[in-house]
Design a protein around this motif. Sequence first.
Motif, mmCIF file in Angstrom:
data_model
loop_
_atom_site.group_PDB
_atom_site.id
_atom_site.type_symbol
_atom_site.label_atom_id
_atom_site.label_comp_id
_atom_site.label_asym_id
_atom_site.label_seq_id
_atom_site.Cartn_x
_atom_site.Cartn_y
_atom_site.Cartn_z
ATOM 1 N N LEU A 240 0.796 -1.134 -0.118
ATOM 2 C CA LEU A 240 -0.015 0.028 -0.110
ATOM 3 C C LEU A 240 0.809 1.193 -0.025
ATOM 4 N N VAL A 241 2.045 1.331 0.736
ATOM 5 C CA VAL A 241 3.019 2.449 0.756
ATOM 6 C C VAL A 241 3.642 2.602 -0.610
ATOM 7 N N ALA A 242 3.772 1.324 -1.126
ATOM 8 C CA ALA A 242 4.629 1.490 -2.350
ATOM 9 C C ALA A 242 3.508 2.179 -3.601
ATOM 10 N N ALA A 243 2.346 1.730 -3.302
ATOM 11 C CA ALA A 243 1.498 2.211 -4.561
ATOM 12 C C ALA A 243 1.100 3.693 -4.393
ATOM 13 N N LEU A 244 0.886 4.018 -3.044
ATOM 14 C CA LEU A 244 0.855 5.409 -2.906
ATOM 15 C C LEU A 244 1.946 6.318 -3.267
ATOM 16 N N ALA A 245 3.102 5.815 -3.107
ATOM 17 C CA ALA A 245 4.402 6.506 -3.372
ATOM 18 C C ALA A 245 4.699 6.854 -4.747
ATOM 19 N N THR A 246 4.261 5.658 -5.510
ATOM 20 C CA THR A 246 4.637 5.598 -6.951
ATOM 21 C C THR A 246 3.465 5.935 -7.898
ATOM 22 N N VAL A 247 2.329 6.391 -7.384
ATOM 23 C CA VAL A 247 1.240 6.717 -8.180
ATOM 24 C C VAL A 247 1.697 8.081 -9.197
ATOM 25 N N ARG A 248 1.165 8.072 -10.210
ATOM 26 C CA ARG A 248 1.673 9.047 -11.194
ATOM 27 C C ARG A 248 3.028 9.290 -11.294
ATOM 28 N N THR A 249 4.034 8.403 -11.359
ATOM 29 C CA THR A 249 5.382 8.388 -11.681
ATOM 30 C C THR A 249 5.654 7.445 -12.619
ATOM 31 N N ASP A 250 6.883 7.700 -13.274
ATOM 32 C CA ASP A 250 7.269 6.963 -14.435
ATOM 33 C C ASP A 250 7.811 5.529 -14.046
ATOM 34 N N LEU A 251 7.827 5.020 -12.933
ATOM 35 C CA LEU A 251 8.121 3.729 -12.629
ATOM 36 C C LEU A 251 7.294 2.815 -13.285
ATOM 37 N N GLY A 252 7.989 1.630 -13.959
ATOM 38 C CA GLY A 252 7.025 0.552 -14.401
ATOM 39 C C GLY A 252 6.578 -0.209 -13.189
ATOM 40 N N ARG A 253 5.597 -1.140 -13.694
ATOM 41 C CA ARG A 253 4.807 -1.882 -12.756
ATOM 42 C C ARG A 253 5.833 -2.890 -12.249
ATOM 43 N N GLY A 254 6.778 -3.323 -13.018
ATOM 44 C CA GLY A 254 7.711 -4.324 -11.869
ATOM 45 C C GLY A 254 8.585 -3.394 -11.009
ATOM 46 N N GLU A 255 8.934 -2.129 -11.549
ATOM 47 C CA GLU A 255 9.523 -1.472 -10.382
ATOM 48 C C GLU A 255 8.941 -1.080 -9.330
ATOM 49 N N ARG A 256 7.431 -0.827 -9.454
ATOM 50 C CA ARG A 256 6.482 -0.620 -8.326
ATOM 51 C C ARG A 256 6.485 -1.867 -7.511
ATOM 52 N N GLY A 257 6.347 -2.783 -8.250
ATOM 53 C CA GLY A 257 6.013 -4.029 -7.353
ATOM 54 C C GLY A 257 7.324 -4.410 -6.440
ATOM 55 N N PHE A 258 8.605 -4.205 -7.028
ATOM 56 C CA PHE A 258 9.776 -4.409 -6.244
ATOM 57 C C PHE A 258 9.876 -3.392 -4.867
ATOM 58 N N VAL A 259 9.328 -2.088 -5.222
ATOM 59 C CA VAL A 259 9.537 -1.335 -4.242
ATOM 60 C C VAL A 259 8.587 -1.563 -3.029
ATOM 61 N N GLY A 260 7.450 -2.195 -3.432
ATOM 62 C CA GLY A 260 6.390 -2.933 -2.303
ATOM 63 C C GLY A 260 6.895 -4.154 -1.878
ATOM 64 N N TRP A 261 8.134 -4.944 -2.161
ATOM 65 C CA TRP A 261 8.432 -5.907 -1.628
ATOM 66 C C TRP A 261 10.016 -5.852 -1.133
ATOM 67 N N MET A 262 10.279 -4.834 -0.484
ATOM 68 C CA MET A 262 11.658 -4.285 0.086
ATOM 69 C C MET A 262 11.497 -3.439 1.169
ATOM 70 N N ALA A 263 11.280 -4.057 2.397
ATOM 71 C CA ALA A 263 11.089 -3.252 3.709
ATOM 72 C C ALA A 263 11.495 -4.031 4.926
ATOM 73 N N PRO A 264 12.777 -4.742 4.969
ATOM 74 C CA PRO A 264 13.087 -5.272 6.111
ATOM 75 C C PRO A 264 13.515 -4.310 7.310
ATOM 76 N N ARG A 265 13.585 -4.646 8.563
ATOM 77 C CA ARG A 265 13.791 -3.935 9.742
ATOM 78 C C ARG A 265 15.179 -4.156 10.163
ATOM 79 N N GLY A 266 15.807 -3.115 10.708
ATOM 80 C CA GLY A 266 17.276 -3.522 11.003
ATOM 81 C C GLY A 266 17.921 -2.846 12.471
ATOM 82 N N ILE A 267 18.955 -2.221 12.438
ATOM 83 C CA ILE A 267 19.577 -2.086 13.599
ATOM 84 C C ILE A 267 18.691 -0.814 14.258
ATOM 85 N N VAL A 268 18.158 -0.114 13.698
ATOM 86 C CA VAL A 268 17.749 1.115 14.491
ATOM 87 C C VAL A 268 16.375 0.634 15.227
#
Length: 589
Positions: free
Chosen positions: A316-344
């Motif tokens: 959902l965050v990726a869809a909102l962030a990439t709407v009306r941009t020139d990212l392709g469907r695959g690029e939008r999908g990958f942004v939506g599949w990359m949110a690991p948590r880390g040291i902070v």
Amino acid sequence: MTTDQILLGLGLIAVLAVGSQVLARWLRIPALIVLLPVGFTAGVLTDDIDPDDLLGAAFSPLVSLSVALILYDAGLGLDLKHLQGHNRRVVVRLLLLGTVVTFVSAALLAAGFLGMSARAALMLGAILVVSGPTVVGPLLGFVRPVERLQWILTWEGSLIDPIGAILGALVFHSVVASTRPALGERIGELLLSVVAGLAGGLVGTLLLWLLLSRIRIPEPLGTSVQLATVIGTAAVCDVLRDDTGLIAAVAMGVAVANLPAFDVPSRNPFFETLVQLIIGLLFISISATIDPDSLKGVVFPSLGLVAVLVLVVRPLVAALATVRTDLGRGERGFVGWMAPRGIVAAATASTFSTTLVQKDVAGASKILPATFLVIVATVAVYGFTAVPASRLLGVRRRARSRPLLVGGAHWVVELGRALRSAGLDVLMWAGRERERELIRESDLELAPGELLAAATGQGAELEGITAVLLLTDEDDFNALASTILQGSIEGPVFRLGPPHGSHGVVAPYTGGEILFGTALTRPALARRYAQGAPVVTRPGAEGIPAGHDLLFLVRADGSLAPVTEGGTPEDRDGDVLVLLGPDRRPAPY
């Protein structure tokens, strides 16, 4: 604890941190997948690595300063020229919309799945906003997505950490306060923290400029100056206002990397080593503090929380962030599949949960184990699925070799065309304008800027350079560049051999892989080409014709195997031969 116990504990943490990273590299998996369970297991089996006992009240400040160094190093890799147009729009939306949507969603899910009170759920929601370069960077290194995705996700991971840490600090103080501030007051506090952090970053940058650019101290001492300035600035900022040191650190890194007044190497081996060690030490230490009993009743609810975060919230965050941009469907999908948590996330959970438990906040005891499980689960999910997902979505860079050819002589340009015809993605660089123009006329990709900027640092990783071939007509330049670049890029560095009996300043005395054997030195190659010897390709099955010399083998999988003084690579089925043909004109008398 006794002195012996402290020595044993610190030594064990260091050994486990580095050993876990070595094991992860050998297994070709993200290091966090090994670090977290190793630290947890060590904490269960021994009492010697409890950081609260080893360091006491110093543990939390040391974590904050360590994270500041990590974020400064991440800032050094952020190039502003890649944050333009639609890329900038996507990053800004990921930071603003992503923070709000993830915070609210994670808090609601924590209350529902884990049965936390509203105050504890808000705290966990703020903690789970962050991602971070310590996890995103290594995962992107495994996946190797297209360049714009690498930049977008790197920028998001580097900037979301200080934002999330400040949000966590504000929520923490609101939770423990006797009166709850209004929403407008909270937003004002957040903005004030951002301004304070940026102001600290400005002061730190000015100090670095004075020390590195005006005084011009030598590089080894310059590295120490950077460390001291970042630590000192972050410490002062954190004293004045909680967690603003993280914003100051990343702002300083971005400034040093992008302002022309600074002449700092884009990759510093000491910094890389230090950051890797810090990451290992922090994850081993923090995961060792997890009490196994605290996981009871938390595992399955936390996995349910992860499932919704991964499958619903991030897309959902990726869809909102990439709407009306020139990212392709695959690029939008990958942004939506990359949110690991880390040291902070781990650090803030470790810092805040103890105090909230002491203040009897209902559900606060679940914050640290739930955060630990979310980190483990998200790193595992994205670590094991990101590569297949990138292939499925068509956003992974080609695995074929991408050599950087340094030099612009006619024979070098012809070699570049030959390697491209064999299927490689060739990048070239030359210093003289007439040579650069020849490269452009040959329709070969020309690396912009200076050689070290093109061939080192984040640029090399993001452009996918797999090897550097130093082919200029200056033997000393080739030798010096070989020495410098060998410690700066991931792939091998090769150079032309100087003439036999050379009296150059450094060329006869430096190491490095020498191309094409002892007979085809730089002058010999230039002479052969001037006499009409072409650079040609032919299938390996046809063999090497008489009068031809083998230069390279291009493997069926797209890898490049050069002939060197060390030997000739063994040919395989499907190879393409890159050859120097016979002379076509007699030598001049």
